[in-house]
Design a protein around this motif. Structure first.
Motif, PDB file in Angstrom:
ATOM      1  N   ARG A  51       0.836  -1.216   0.000  1.00 26.69           N
ATOM      2  CA  ARG A  51       0.000   0.000   0.000  1.00 26.69           C
ATOM      3  C   ARG A  51       0.863   1.255   0.000  1.00 26.69           C
ATOM      4  NH1 ARG A  51      -4.410  -0.340   4.619  1.00 26.69           N
ATOM      5  NH2 ARG A  51      -4.805   1.726   3.756  1.00 26.69           N
ATOM      6  N   VAL A  52       1.969   1.205   0.777  1.00 26.04           N
ATOM      7  CA  VAL A  52       2.872   2.359   0.812  1.00 26.04           C
ATOM      8  C   VAL A  52       3.461   2.603  -0.568  1.00 26.04           C
ATOM      9  CG1 VAL A  52       5.091   3.162   1.708  1.00 26.04           C
ATOM     10  CG2 VAL A  52       3.409   2.176   3.259  1.00 26.04           C
ATOM     11  N   VAL A  53       3.855   1.519  -1.242  1.00 28.28           N
ATOM     12  CA  VAL A  53       4.403   1.658  -2.595  1.00 28.28           C
ATOM     13  C   VAL A  53       3.362   2.253  -3.534  1.00 28.28           C
ATOM     14  CG1 VAL A  53       5.267   0.377  -4.593  1.00 28.28           C
ATOM     15  CG2 VAL A  53       6.098  -0.169  -2.300  1.00 28.28           C
ATOM     16  N   ASN A  54       2.115   1.771  -3.439  1.00 32.78           N
ATOM     17  CA  ASN A  54       1.048   2.298  -4.296  1.00 32.78           C
ATOM     18  C   ASN A  54       0.775   3.758  -3.999  1.00 32.78           C
ATOM     19  OD1 ASN A  54       0.710  -0.194  -5.551  1.00 32.78           O
ATOM     20  ND2 ASN A  54      -0.818  -0.887  -4.062  1.00 32.78           N
ATOM     21  N   VAL A  55       0.743   4.087  -2.682  1.00 32.53           N
ATOM     22  CA  VAL A  55       0.514   5.485  -2.305  1.00 32.53           C
ATOM     23  C   VAL A  55       1.655   6.363  -2.809  1.00 32.53           C
ATOM     24  CG1 VAL A  55       0.379   7.065  -0.347  1.00 32.53           C
ATOM     25  CG2 VAL A  55      -0.951   4.946  -0.334  1.00 32.53           C
ATOM     26  N   GLU A  56       2.882   5.832  -2.711  1.00 30.91           N
ATOM     27  CA  GLU A  56       4.040   6.593  -3.195  1.00 30.91           C
ATOM     28  C   GLU A  56       3.934   6.816  -4.698  1.00 30.91           C
ATOM     29  OE1 GLU A  56       7.555   8.684  -2.863  1.00 30.91           O
ATOM     30  OE2 GLU A  56       6.267   7.864  -1.285  1.00 30.91           O
ATOM     31  N   ARG A  57       3.494   5.783  -5.401  1.00 34.88           N
ATOM     32  CA  ARG A  57       3.311   5.942  -6.839  1.00 34.88           C
ATOM     33  C   ARG A  57       2.227   6.985  -7.141  1.00 34.88           C
ATOM     34  NH1 ARG A  57       3.239  -0.441  -8.700  1.00 34.88           N
ATOM     35  NH2 ARG A  57       5.476  -0.842  -8.336  1.00 34.88           N
ATOM     36  N   GLU A  58       1.118   6.905  -6.414  1.00 31.30           N
ATOM     37  CA  GLU A  58       0.050   7.889  -6.620  1.00 31.30           C
ATOM     38  C   GLU A  58       0.532   9.282  -6.296  1.00 31.30           C
ATOM     39  OE1 GLU A  58      -3.216   6.613  -4.264  1.00 31.30           O
ATOM     40  OE2 GLU A  58      -3.667   4.833  -5.484  1.00 31.30           O
ATOM     41  N   LEU A  59       1.345   9.397  -5.227  1.00 29.93           N
ATOM     42  CA  LEU A  59       1.882  10.706  -4.857  1.00 29.93           C
ATOM     43  C   LEU A  59       2.789  11.255  -5.944  1.00 29.93           C
ATOM     44  CD1 LEU A  59       2.154  12.904  -2.721  1.00 29.93           C
ATOM     45  CD2 LEU A  59       4.028  11.592  -1.688  1.00 29.93           C
ATOM     46  N   GLN A  60       3.630  10.410  -6.515  1.00 34.45           N
ATOM     47  CA  GLN A  60       4.501  10.847  -7.603  1.00 34.45           C
ATOM     48  C   GLN A  60       3.674  11.270  -8.816  1.00 34.45           C
ATOM     49  OE1 GLN A  60       7.735  11.369  -7.468  1.00 34.45           O
ATOM     50  NE2 GLN A  60       7.842  10.624  -5.326  1.00 34.45           N
ATOM     51  N   GLN A  61       2.632  10.489  -9.070  1.00 35.44           N
ATOM     52  CA  GLN A  61       1.755  10.850 -10.189  1.00 35.44           C
ATOM     53  C   GLN A  61       1.092  12.198  -9.961  1.00 35.44           C
ATOM     54  OE1 GLN A  61       1.532   9.305 -13.030  1.00 35.44           O
ATOM     55  NE2 GLN A  61      -0.041  10.669 -13.879  1.00 35.44           N
ATOM     56  N   LEU A  62       0.622  12.400  -8.714  1.00 31.84           N
ATOM     57  CA  LEU A  62      -0.001  13.687  -8.389  1.00 31.84           C
ATOM     58  C   LEU A  62       1.012  14.823  -8.494  1.00 31.84           C
ATOM     59  CD1 LEU A  62      -2.234  12.701  -5.315  1.00 31.84           C
ATOM     60  CD2 LEU A  62      -3.004  13.301  -7.618  1.00 31.84           C
ATOM     61  N   LYS A  63       2.242  14.547  -8.052  1.00 31.27           N
ATOM     62  CA  LYS A  63       3.278  15.584  -8.183  1.00 31.27           C
ATOM     63  C   LYS A  63       3.518  15.932  -9.640  1.00 31.27           C
ATOM     64  CE  LYS A  63       5.860  14.696  -3.921  1.00 31.27           C
ATOM     65  NZ  LYS A  63       7.157  14.265  -3.343  1.00 31.27           N
ATOM     66  N   ARG A  64       3.573  14.895 -10.502  1.00 34.86           N
ATOM     67  CA  ARG A  64       3.791  15.145 -11.926  1.00 34.86           C
ATOM     68  C   ARG A  64       2.614  15.927 -12.524  1.00 34.86           C
ATOM     69  NH1 ARG A  64       6.008   9.861 -11.686  1.00 34.86           N
ATOM     70  NH2 ARG A  64       4.003   8.950 -12.330  1.00 34.86           N
ATOM     71  N   GLU A  65       1.391  15.521 -12.128  1.00 34.70           N
ATOM     72  CA  GLU A  65       0.225  16.236 -12.641  1.00 34.70           C
ATOM     73  C   GLU A  65       0.195  17.675 -12.144  1.00 34.70           C
ATOM     74  OE1 GLU A  65      -3.134  13.980 -11.482  1.00 34.70           O
ATOM     75  OE2 GLU A  65      -2.759  12.314 -12.886  1.00 34.70           O
ATOM     76  N   LYS A  66       0.573  17.863 -10.888  1.00 38.94           N
ATOM     77  CA  LYS A  66       0.611  19.218 -10.343  1.00 38.94           C
ATOM     78  C   LYS A  66       1.640  20.072 -11.087  1.00 38.94           C
ATOM     79  CE  LYS A  66       1.627  21.814  -6.144  1.00 38.94           C
ATOM     80  NZ  LYS A  66       2.090  21.736  -4.731  1.00 38.94           N
ATOM     81  N   GLN A  67       2.815  19.471 -11.319  1.00 40.51           N
ATOM     82  CA  GLN A  67       3.858  20.199 -12.036  1.00 40.51           C
ATOM     83  C   GLN A  67       3.421  20.533 -13.442  1.00 40.51           C
ATOM     84  OE1 GLN A  67       6.716  21.195 -10.602  1.00 40.51           O
ATOM     85  NE2 GLN A  67       7.152  22.353 -12.477  1.00 40.51           N
ATOM     86  N   ALA A  68       2.745  19.545 -14.070  1.00 40.84           N
ATOM     87  CA  ALA A  68       2.250  19.816 -15.433  1.00 40.84           C
ATOM     88  C   ALA A  68       1.212  20.918 -15.415  1.00 40.84           C
ATOM     89  CB  ALA A  68       1.666  18.531 -16.029  1.00 40.84           C
ATOM     90  N   LEU A  69       0.326  20.872 -14.401  1.00 37.26           N
ATOM     91  CA  LEU A  69      -0.688  21.903 -14.288  1.00 37.26           C
ATOM     92  C   LEU A  69      -0.053  23.253 -14.032  1.00 37.26           C
ATOM     93  CD1 LEU A  69      -3.696  22.593 -14.202  1.00 37.26           C
ATOM     94  CD2 LEU A  69      -3.671  22.069 -11.759  1.00 37.26           C
ATOM     95  N   GLU A  70       0.944  23.283 -13.169  1.00 32.91           N
ATOM     96  CA  GLU A  70       1.630  24.552 -12.900  1.00 32.91           C
ATOM     97  C   GLU A  70       2.313  25.072 -14.162  1.00 32.91           C
ATOM     98  OE1 GLU A  70       4.230  23.746  -9.705  1.00 32.91           O
ATOM     99  OE2 GLU A  70       2.671  23.874  -8.149  1.00 32.91           O
ATOM    100  N   ASP A  71       2.943  24.142 -14.911  1.00 35.16           N
ATOM    101  CA  ASP A  71       3.584  24.557 -16.159  1.00 35.16           C
ATOM    102  C   ASP A  71       2.558  25.095 -17.153  1.00 35.16           C
ATOM    103  OD1 ASP A  71       5.937  23.743 -15.044  1.00 35.16           O
ATOM    104  OD2 ASP A  71       5.963  21.780 -16.053  1.00 35.16           O
ATOM    105  N   SER A  72       1.409  24.391 -17.223  1.00 31.89           N
ATOM    106  CA  SER A  72       0.352  24.852 -18.132  1.00 31.89           C
ATOM    107  C   SER A  72      -0.184  26.206 -17.713  1.00 31.89           C
ATOM    108  CB  SER A  72      -0.774  23.816 -18.167  1.00 31.89           C
ATOM    109  OG  SER A  72      -1.823  24.257 -18.990  1.00 31.89           O
TER     110      SER A  72
END
Length: 216
Positions: A156-177
């Motif tokens: 679960r920690v690994v999955n949450v970490e993956r989701e967190l990384q995905q959210l970070k990437r999406e946030k960064q993409a959103l910020e860039d956009s």
């Protein structure tokens, strides 16, 4: 007469004939010969000769002494005292064996008590080991369950970490956009500002020119 009877009654008691006697072993076949040894009743002898005329027998003791003894004082079987002594010896042996058996029995009883005590201790130890084994099995079962839960939590920690990384990437993409949009909007606004800055003075000049023409 009565006095004699009363006297005899006064001395009457039970008595036994003793066989504890000693007999003379002589050097020849008569009472006039020298006494070699006094033999107690029951003495074991070896018969060498018998003289019926004199009534003497030639014998030899166990020590090797040879002499003559009245034939009437010897017999083929041991006397009752010998049997009594033998019986007493056997009785002593039996008593000693009895004491030994009692001691052995006491030792066996002690060993039995010790064995019973050891058996009780072994039963207690067995029960304790059984309890410890059950606790160990329960602990092992709990350990397996905890390991499974740990693995699930790690997953679960690994999955949450993956989701967190995905959210970070999406946030960064959103910020860039968003930054690109603001940059675009800023460029448009700047262009409009320049455009209107050039257009407004021209419109004002045209109005002035028309006004001047109307006066002519």
């Amino acid at each position: 007469m009565l006095s004699v009877l009363s006297c005899n009654s006064a001395f009457a008691k039970t008595v036994y004939v003793t066989d504890s006697m000693k007999f003379t072993l002589r050097s020849g076949e008569s009472n006039s010969h020298k006494i070699i040894q006094m033999l107690p009743s029951g003495t074991k002898l070896t018969l060498l000769e018998q003289n019926k005329a004199t009534g003497y027998s030639k014998v030899k003791t166990s020590a090797g002494v040879v002499g003559y003894l009245h034939t009437r004082f010897i017999q083929d079987q041991p006397i009752s005292r010998w049997y009594l002594n033998k019986a007493n010896q056997q009785l002593k042996l039996l008593q000693a064996e009895n004491q030994q058996m009692k001691a052995t029995l006491a030792e066996l009883q002690q060993n039995n008590n010790s064995t019973a005590s050891n058996n009780s201790e072994l039963i207690k130890e067995r029960d304790q080991l059984s309890t410890d084994l059950n606790d160990l099995r329960q602990t092992a079962s709990n350990a397996i369950q905890l390991k499974r839960q740990r693995n699930e939590l790690q997953e679960r920690v690994v999955n949450v970490e993956r989701e967190l990384q995905q959210l970070k990437r999406e946030k960064q993409a959103l910020e860039d956009s968003t930054s690109q949009d603001w940059f675009l909007y800023g460029g448009i606004l700047s262009f409009l500002g320049i455009f209107f800055g050039l257009l407004i003075p021209k419109i004002s000049w045209q109005r002035k020119s028309h006004g001047n023409w109307d006066t002519f």
